[in-house]
Enzyme design. Sequence first.
Site, PDB file in Angstrom:
ATOM      1  N   HIS A   1     -22.730 -38.725  28.931  1.00 12.23           N
ATOM      2  CA  HIS A   1     -23.901 -38.599  29.594  1.00 12.23           C
ATOM      3  C   HIS A   1     -24.884 -37.455  28.893  1.00 12.23           C
ATOM      4  O   HIS A   1     -25.223 -36.184  28.494  1.00 12.23           O
ATOM      5  CB  HIS A   1     -24.122 -37.787  31.041  1.00 12.23           C
ATOM      6  CG  HIS A   1     -25.235 -37.676  31.883  1.00 12.23           C
ATOM      7  ND1 HIS A   1     -25.512 -37.836  32.908  1.00 12.23           N
ATOM      8  CD2 HIS A   1     -25.877 -36.305  31.653  1.00 12.23           C
ATOM      9  CE1 HIS A   1     -26.932 -38.375  33.266  1.00 12.23           C
ATOM     10  NE2 HIS A   1     -27.333 -36.222  32.647  1.00 12.23           N
TER      11      HIS A   1
ATOM     12  N   TYR B   1     -19.527 -18.265  30.414  1.00 11.42           N
ATOM     13  CA  TYR B   1     -19.140 -17.427  31.216  1.00 11.42           C
ATOM     14  C   TYR B   1     -17.889 -17.679  32.196  1.00 11.42           C
ATOM     15  O   TYR B   1     -17.289 -17.043  32.324  1.00 11.42           O
ATOM     16  CB  TYR B   1     -19.904 -15.827  31.566  1.00 11.42           C
ATOM     17  CG  TYR B   1     -20.463 -15.559  30.268  1.00 11.42           C
ATOM     18  CD1 TYR B   1     -19.829 -14.960  29.261  1.00 11.42           C
ATOM     19  CD2 TYR B   1     -21.845 -15.540  30.133  1.00 11.42           C
ATOM     20  CE1 TYR B   1     -20.833 -14.384  28.187  1.00 11.42           C
ATOM     21  CE2 TYR B   1     -22.757 -15.036  29.124  1.00 11.42           C
ATOM     22  CZ  TYR B   1     -22.435 -14.351  27.787  1.00 11.42           C
ATOM     23  OH  TYR B   1     -22.491 -13.890  26.806  1.00 11.42           O
TER      24      TYR B   1
ATOM     25  N   ARG C   1     -30.080 -42.300  37.014  1.00 13.18           N
ATOM     26  CA  ARG C   1     -30.506 -40.825  36.996  1.00 13.18           C
ATOM     27  C   ARG C   1     -30.986 -40.202  37.842  1.00 13.18           C
ATOM     28  O   ARG C   1     -30.395 -39.274  38.324  1.00 13.18           O
ATOM     29  CB  ARG C   1     -31.315 -40.485  35.668  1.00 13.18           C
ATOM     30  CG  ARG C   1     -31.219 -41.343  34.437  1.00 13.18           C
ATOM     31  CD  ARG C   1     -32.458 -40.478  32.909  1.00 13.18           C
ATOM     32  NE  ARG C   1     -32.295 -39.314  33.041  1.00 13.18           N
ATOM     33  CZ  ARG C   1     -32.823 -37.831  32.089  1.00 13.18           C
ATOM     34  NH1 ARG C   1     -33.644 -39.130  31.901  1.00 13.18           N
ATOM     35  NH2 ARG C   1     -32.924 -36.859  31.772  1.00 13.18           N
TER      36      ARG C   1
END
Length: 764
Positions: A75, A119, A29
């Site tokens: 993931h 957006y 990670r």
Amino acid sequence: MAEQIIKTEYSEVMQKSYIDYSMSVITARALPDIRDGLKPVQRRVLYAMDQLGLNADKPHRKSARIVGDAMGKYHPHGDSSIYETLVVMSQDFKKGMALVDGHGNFGSIEGDGAAAMRYTEAKLKKFTQEVFLSDLDKNIVDFIPNFDGSDTEPEVLPVKVPNILVNGADGIAVGMVTNIPTHNLTEVVDSVIYYMENALIEKKAVELSEIMSICPGPDFPTGGIVINKSELYDIYASGIGKIKLRGKVELEQGKTKSSKDRLVITEIPYTMIGGNIAKFMQDVYALVESRQLTEITDISNESSKDGIRIVLELKKGADVDYVKNLLYKKTKLEDTFGVNMLAIVDGKPETLGMMDIIKHFCDFQIELNTKKYTNLLEKEEENREIKEGLIAAVDVIDLIIEILRGSKNLAMAKGCLINGEVKDINFKSPASKKAAAKLCFTEKQADAILAMRLSKLIGLEIEALQADYDKCLKAIKEYTKILKSKKTMLKVIIKDLEAIKKEYGMERRTVIEDAEAAVIPEKPEEIQELVMLMDRFGYIKTIDKSVYEKNKDTAEAENKVVMPLLSSDSVCIFTSAGNMHRVSVKSMPQTKLKDKGIPVDNISNYKSSDEDIVYMCLAKYLDEAAAMSTEDSLLFITQNAMIKRVGAGEFVVSKRTVAATKLAEGDKLLTVINLYEHKSLFDGGDASGQMSLTVGDGEARTVFLESKKGYKLKFPLEEVPSKKKGAVGVRGMKLSDGDTLKSAEVIKGKVKGTVGHRDSKGRK
């Protein structure tokens, strides 16, 4: 199946579990892989975009779709971290080379956050396609199962440049952290080429100093100046150290006599990006308000998409070098970047120097290109086999047609082409049968022949087939040469690197030098005559003495405290909770008369919600009284009529807050009377706060106490004992139940008549 209970030591289970968790965070990670310089989430986002076909020449796709694919397939750690990764990879002010082409609001260098993923849109950069993903289809990296085994993902991306240097890296794992600065792509590529040509081809020893002559240090996307060039060698040798950064400051002269000179910050330290730009502005405001930086009259942020532009307007005749040095010393305009070049090497975290990173990159490239050209050679060998078969088939195409027409099924025809099996096949002549028995095509050739269309028999098509065959032979020769010679392979890698540099290289942005340390020369303090004003709401400020004198009536009418003082003074504030807070005048804002000021709470430890101000005076007069060994400078009186005299020396302290007196439970400090001032500021005393340090003409002094129920008492001041600040004091007046003191006063001289009682029954 019967339940199985395993007995074990709890501490051992916890230790093993924590180690497993730590290693998972470290390797899966938080830390980048030395080979492609990517953390798993970055690699998975880029791979997900590649699988979605979001190439540079294709339209943008909603970020939410990219995040969804990355999270659902590769993931499973939450959409916010994936979207943040996508955003950062698109921000060219954070990365040496942005990897994602973002469309919409993807944040700004000033710390503005990106719009929601629904957006914004994104696609891959051309650089990412060609340098990170172009060889992914050549089967040169290992693919591993995803988290649930339903799909596969690349273990590493076949990146063609040292991305860990170009884009840097940052991450916090368990017990370790990585922080690698960004570098210039052109310089990094040239360094790798130099190492390959000398260390790997010519077999010469290559030193770090040689590499650093090509790549002298980091190149941050925000530009700026690295000022400790002489320390960089040790940093790159060990992989650990501190890089000192400064912003770029330019002086713009006023164009007219009336216009002022301006200092303009055009580049900032890399560490200032984000909220630290606003923090820098606030720090400059604070320096101006505290009068440490009196040369600046205005500050504005004129930054735009074209770049950083922070403008500091200067007073006439300002010392520019002094202003610069003060900004370097007191703000983020000079900062440090902590380097810790930590990455995952062969599954384990390792701290690496510059030479180690380059060596690992070269090994990775040799490994990738070995697999690449081995696979390409195998493919071309297969292609050659098929092409040879088709060319041979064209020469005997009539016989092949006769075999096909005479066969009962495809298997029979294929057997004839491969093994010359002519049994049960009808031929037009014995000669044809005899010729067919001699055929020995391979299985792949036979399949290609059987799949060949008749249009391939056109003359031009036959010529094209021959040309393809010649091209195939040439490729086989080239690939074989590359695989047999490491030197040749390295030259191919170098050629690819030079092509990348030519296409995407750029000029260095960060200047590297050895600069002098910022030194702030001691300037004689400009002591001003001011007047401190505090209104009934506890808002405090200072104004120039001349302004006060012109507006004296207004100032005294609108404010609870009016105290003339100097800019170098400090004010002591005594509160009902028995505390004394010491406040520097420099911390009080100097404003216009009509300005509001700031709450006292903001510049001291005083809390208006828990205590009230009962007395204020200048600290210097307490200091001077203490120097004269005056033992009874202040008279303390509480609401429950506890009274004592305390010497000024008790309050000569450097702490911002001290306990001024001890209070009994439920009691509060009513007032503090300066025995050389004789009246509290809050009872209409001398507004200057100044005390006379002369005891006077020996005149007696009388203490007057009055309770809320109207009882009064007078007695000589000499009867009040001197105590330490840690003492409660003595009872000055016995009060009836529910009664408290209303006021206390000290009058010079003896007072005629009798006023007083000790209790509610009239007894003295």
